[in-house]
Design a protein around this motif. Sequence first.
Motif, PDB file in Angstrom:
ATOM      1  N   SER A  76     124.182  55.249  54.406  1.00  0.00           N
ATOM      2  CA  SER A  76     123.971  54.844  55.794  1.00  0.00           C
ATOM      3  C   SER A  76     123.770  53.143  55.475  1.00  0.00           C
ATOM      4  O   SER A  76     122.890  52.702  54.388  1.00  0.00           O
ATOM      5  N   ASN A 103     112.020  54.477  67.036  1.00  0.00           N
ATOM      6  CA  ASN A 103     113.174  54.700  66.202  1.00  0.00           C
ATOM      7  C   ASN A 103     112.767  55.698  65.234  1.00  0.00           C
ATOM      8  O   ASN A 103     111.764  55.192  64.615  1.00  0.00           O
ATOM      9  N   CYS A 155     128.467  59.301  58.485  1.00  0.00           N
ATOM     10  CA  CYS A 155     127.907  58.442  57.443  1.00  0.00           C
ATOM     11  C   CYS A 155     128.688  57.153  57.430  1.00  0.00           C
ATOM     12  O   CYS A 155     130.030  57.117  57.407  1.00  0.00           O
ATOM     13  N   ASP A 203     113.595  56.732  62.371  1.00  0.00           N
ATOM     14  CA  ASP A 203     114.010  56.051  61.029  1.00  0.00           C
ATOM     15  C   ASP A 203     113.145  54.688  60.409  1.00  0.00           C
ATOM     16  O   ASP A 203     112.451  54.870  59.663  1.00  0.00           O
ATOM     17  N   HIS A 242     117.586  55.136  57.600  1.00  0.00           N
ATOM     18  CA  HIS A 242     117.788  56.557  58.192  1.00  0.00           C
ATOM     19  C   HIS A 242     117.136  57.510  57.546  1.00  0.00           C
ATOM     20  O   HIS A 242     117.422  57.695  56.221  1.00  0.00           O
TER      21      HIS A 242
END
Length: 552
Positions: free
Chosen positions: A285, A37, A191, A39, A289
């Motif tokens: 978010s 991931n 978002c 993020d 992120h």
Amino acid sequence: MRVIGSNAEDPTHALESILEIVQQFFTAHSASIALINPDTRQLEVEVNRGLPKSGKDIQLPLGAGVTGWVALHGKSLRVDDVESEPRYIKFSKEVKSELACPMIEKEHTTGVISIKSDRKAAFTEESQRTLEIIAEETTQIVSQFWLIDMLRQRSEQLEALVSMGQDLVSKFDLDELLETITSETHKIMQCNLAMLLILDPKRNTLKIHSIKGASRKYDAAAELNAKESSFGTAIRFKRTIELVDLRRTEEEHFWEIVQGERLESMICCPILWEGEAVGILAAYSNTIHRVNNEEKRLFNTLASFSGVAIQNLRLYSLMLENEEILRKNDKLITLGLLAAEIAHEIRNPLMVIKLLFDSLDLDFEETDHRKKDAKIIDKKIRHLEGIVEQVLSFGKSSQSVKFHWSLQSLIKESLRLVRLKLIQNKITTQSKLCSDSLVVDANQGQIQQVILNLILNAIQAMPNGGDITFECYREEIDDISCGCIDIKDTGNGIEEQLKEKIFDSFLTGREEGTGLGLSIVKRILRSHQGDILLLETGPKGTRMKLWIPLLS
């Protein structure tokens, strides 16, 4: 595998098909594909076969476990006996050996493909080389899907931006415009919450104008000192600010909203116009992120759109105010013309009355009350005469200030003044301007008033939109070289009974009209030794021609 990549509907479906083949080929007890991931920088199991329920949703930090180690170092790892491997994290008692290979794209590890066996030393060097090839192929398939998805997203975002631009142009109420900007930002940025704040430059405070995506209503009166928080930094340095993890910062701006909506990441950008901040656009978010460069450019574009749209609306409002001032001035001009005409008509009979009264030679005795009456009559006649002279003197305009002006530039400047009104009324313009410079000695304001009057008449003649064409050229009129302008619209034309009298004062075909526009146009042009003519009119439109002598 290439067939799978071309036939699969989405990356998850493709990975499941690949994993099924891998498990069968290696006769593995279980298998999984985990992706990093970007993020959270953690490994997340994307698809698996044979894993216990407890291992399906696990997230591994880079370096943790066999899979995490492979992801961190970008190297394959073959474990013959998991019991003697300190890096192994136990998920199943049945697993005895494991083989994990990195998925590498452009020298960056994007994920790990892992297979496990219920037998010790189940995988050989040949197994490792084969799985590495499969990992390479899988990476290419995943990258292809990501690329297609990215292109699809960009296409949708571009369509949304175009739609947003068209929508913003049609908004002429500031509150409605700002609501639209917030709503479009929420949709385009995908978002969880979008927020637009307006800057009060005098108090240096930010106030929420609109929120999109919130689960409930929040205090709309909440304000924030512009010097505080990341918003203040964005305004001060006029750049985009990103906070990846709001929980680990000292941010306390609108904390009720952040906590209430469980928001974790935020990006904000100042809304600028001519280098000055007028507000803030923010997107939140509810997961960690990291905004990539493409998303940041898109967000900056949204903020730029917002700045232009807000300023355009302010200019449009100013234009409406100026139009109202012009309408009031038209009424004052009308009043002045009426006063001058009335005074002119009164002067002649008043002069006759005065002459006749003087000729009566009324010489009454001092004791006769008529002598006093005669003096009062004479005084009032002279008073009326003075009033008439004052009105006529006031009505005589002094010689207007004139300079050398290009007709082409006057047309362009006039069109610029009404561009928003043309857009609002769905009217396009075409200009066929003479290549030669047509310079006239004119009062700029008066000639622009002429052109604007004709444009506004054309707009009113085309309630459903249309075209206005300007043609500028040189022509000899009565042996004088003149600069000519033809103005043609695609309206419904002028009524037959009005065609011969359209330049008369107070003649109008509209209930709200004053009947002064074209009469003023003709008067201005004649004061410049020019004139105007109606060339043609009908169901397909009206064409007028005006001219002014050119400089020698």
